[in-house]
Design an enzyme around this catalytic site. Structure first.
Site, short mmCIF file in Angstrom:
data_model
loop_
_atom_site.label_atom_id
_atom_site.label_comp_id
_atom_site.label_asym_id
_atom_site.label_seq_id
_atom_site.Cartn_x
_atom_site.Cartn_y
_atom_site.Cartn_z
N LYS A 1 -0.45 -18.19 -2.99
CA LYS A 1 -0.52 -17.02 -2.73
C LYS A 1 -1.31 -16.60 -1.52
O LYS A 1 -2.79 -16.64 -1.77
CB LYS A 1 -0.52 -16.05 -3.99
CG LYS A 1 -0.57 -14.62 -3.84
CD LYS A 1 -0.71 -13.84 -4.75
CE LYS A 1 -0.70 -12.33 -4.94
NZ LYS A 1 -0.85 -11.55 -5.81
N LYS B 1 -3.03 1.04 -6.35
CA LYS B 1 -4.06 0.50 -7.25
C LYS B 1 -4.94 1.74 -7.49
O LYS B 1 -5.61 2.21 -6.61
CB LYS B 1 -4.67 -0.82 -6.87
CG LYS B 1 -3.96 -1.94 -6.70
CD LYS B 1 -4.59 -3.10 -6.28
CE LYS B 1 -3.74 -4.63 -6.31
NZ LYS B 1 -3.04 -4.87 -7.46
N ASP C 1 3.59 -3.22 -6.06
CA ASP C 1 2.28 -3.82 -6.40
C ASP C 1 2.52 -5.36 -7.15
O ASP C 1 1.76 -6.01 -7.41
CB ASP C 1 1.41 -3.06 -7.42
CG ASP C 1 0.04 -3.63 -7.50
OD1 ASP C 1 -0.41 -4.31 -6.43
OD2 ASP C 1 -0.82 -3.28 -8.33
N ARG D 1 4.81 -12.53 -5.60
CA ARG D 1 6.13 -13.26 -6.16
C ARG D 1 7.18 -12.90 -4.94
O ARG D 1 7.71 -13.95 -4.62
CB ARG D 1 6.49 -12.85 -7.40
CG ARG D 1 6.88 -11.36 -7.45
CD ARG D 1 7.03 -10.82 -8.93
NE ARG D 1 5.58 -10.44 -9.48
CZ ARG D 1 5.41 -10.07 -10.66
NH1 ARG D 1 6.67 -9.90 -11.62
NH2 ARG D 1 4.27 -10.10 -11.26
#
Length: 261
Positions: free
Chosen positions: A33, A45, A115, A119
């Site tokens: 990643k 965030k 967020d 993935r």
């Protein structure tokens, strides 16, 4: 989709190692990643953003391992190191909750939370390692979930795989390298949480069991017949006192080396 809000163009990094004698017993893929900075996007965030420079910890481990493999030159194995590198930022073009993205294997994904972006980038990297490179076995390292940190703390990574042999390999290697790991359940009944009314799947499950649903999401982008392991290194990749730890690099190096034996 993830990189739309950044002024920095995304980069897809693919490094290949082949033994000089051309004798290849196995072809493997390693995906990391590579979120170079993660604001969370429009699901911004509200805490901890100062540390989001380490959201490329998986990519750092994979690229560090690639450099070492080039020096060590293990026989019998062809290795493909893949990183989809980008930032998750906010501007007028940025991805928003409810967007539908189409992955490179044609699967559509409803973005419930911007967020849960890593993935989305790794989905395409996994498809590339699987379909384009033809890797026979794939492992992936990522700073993917806070849920894994809640379960295992900051000293070990979580491993999700359906393949018992691959799980045993990683367990054995972690003992040799000191990169502590723990196998976690890949509970198929939790996949129900990823169902969408308007797409093939969503990018986020319920609040509870989030590390499991993240792993289940990633399995949708690798051939079910191939050994695949998701390794969540969110906890051990960063030490509050010393900074980046390099966690995972030694594990990848040893795993690749053993594939050619």
């Amino acid at each position: 989709g993830v990189a739309r809000g950044s002024e920095t163009q995304p980069q897809f990094i693919h490094l290949t190692y082949k033994p000089k004698d051309g004798d290849i017993k196995k072809k493997v893929g390693i995906v990391g990643k590579g979120l170079l900075f993660d604001t969370g996007g429009y699901n911004i965030k509200t805490a901890g953003m100062i540390l989001m420079k380490f959201d490329c910890g998986g990519a750092a481990a994979v690229l560090g391992a690639a450099r070492a493999i080039g020096d060590i030159q293990p026989p019998g194995v062809e290795a493909h190191f893949c990183v989809a590198a980008c930032e998750n930022m906010i501007n007028a073009k940025a991805m928003v909750p409810s967007d539908i993205l189409t992955a490179s294997n044609g699967k559509t994904i409803e973005v419930l939370n911007t967020d849960a972006e890593g993935r989305l980038t790794m989905a395409d990297a996994l498809v590339f390692a699987d379909k384009e490179c033809g890797c026979e076995s794939i492992i992936e390292l990522s700073t993917l979930t806070g849920a894994c940190m809640m379960a295992l703390g900051k000293k070990m990574c979580g491993v999700w795989t359906d393949d018992d042999d691959l799980a045993k390999d990683i367990e054995d290697i972690s003992k040799v390298t000191g990169d502590k790991s723990w196998r976690m359940p890949l509970a198929k009944e939790y996949a129900e949480q990823l169902k969408s009314k308007i797409a093939d799947m969503t990018n986020l499950g319920d609040r509870l069991g989030g590390a499991i649903t993240a792993a289940l999401f990633l399995t949708e982008f690798v051939d079910k017949k191939k050994p695949f392991a998701h390794i969540d290194i969110a906890g051990p990749v960063w030490d509050d006192k010393d900074g980046a730890t390099g966690f995972g690099s030694k594990l990848v190096i040893e795993w690749v080396r053993r594939q050619g034996e």
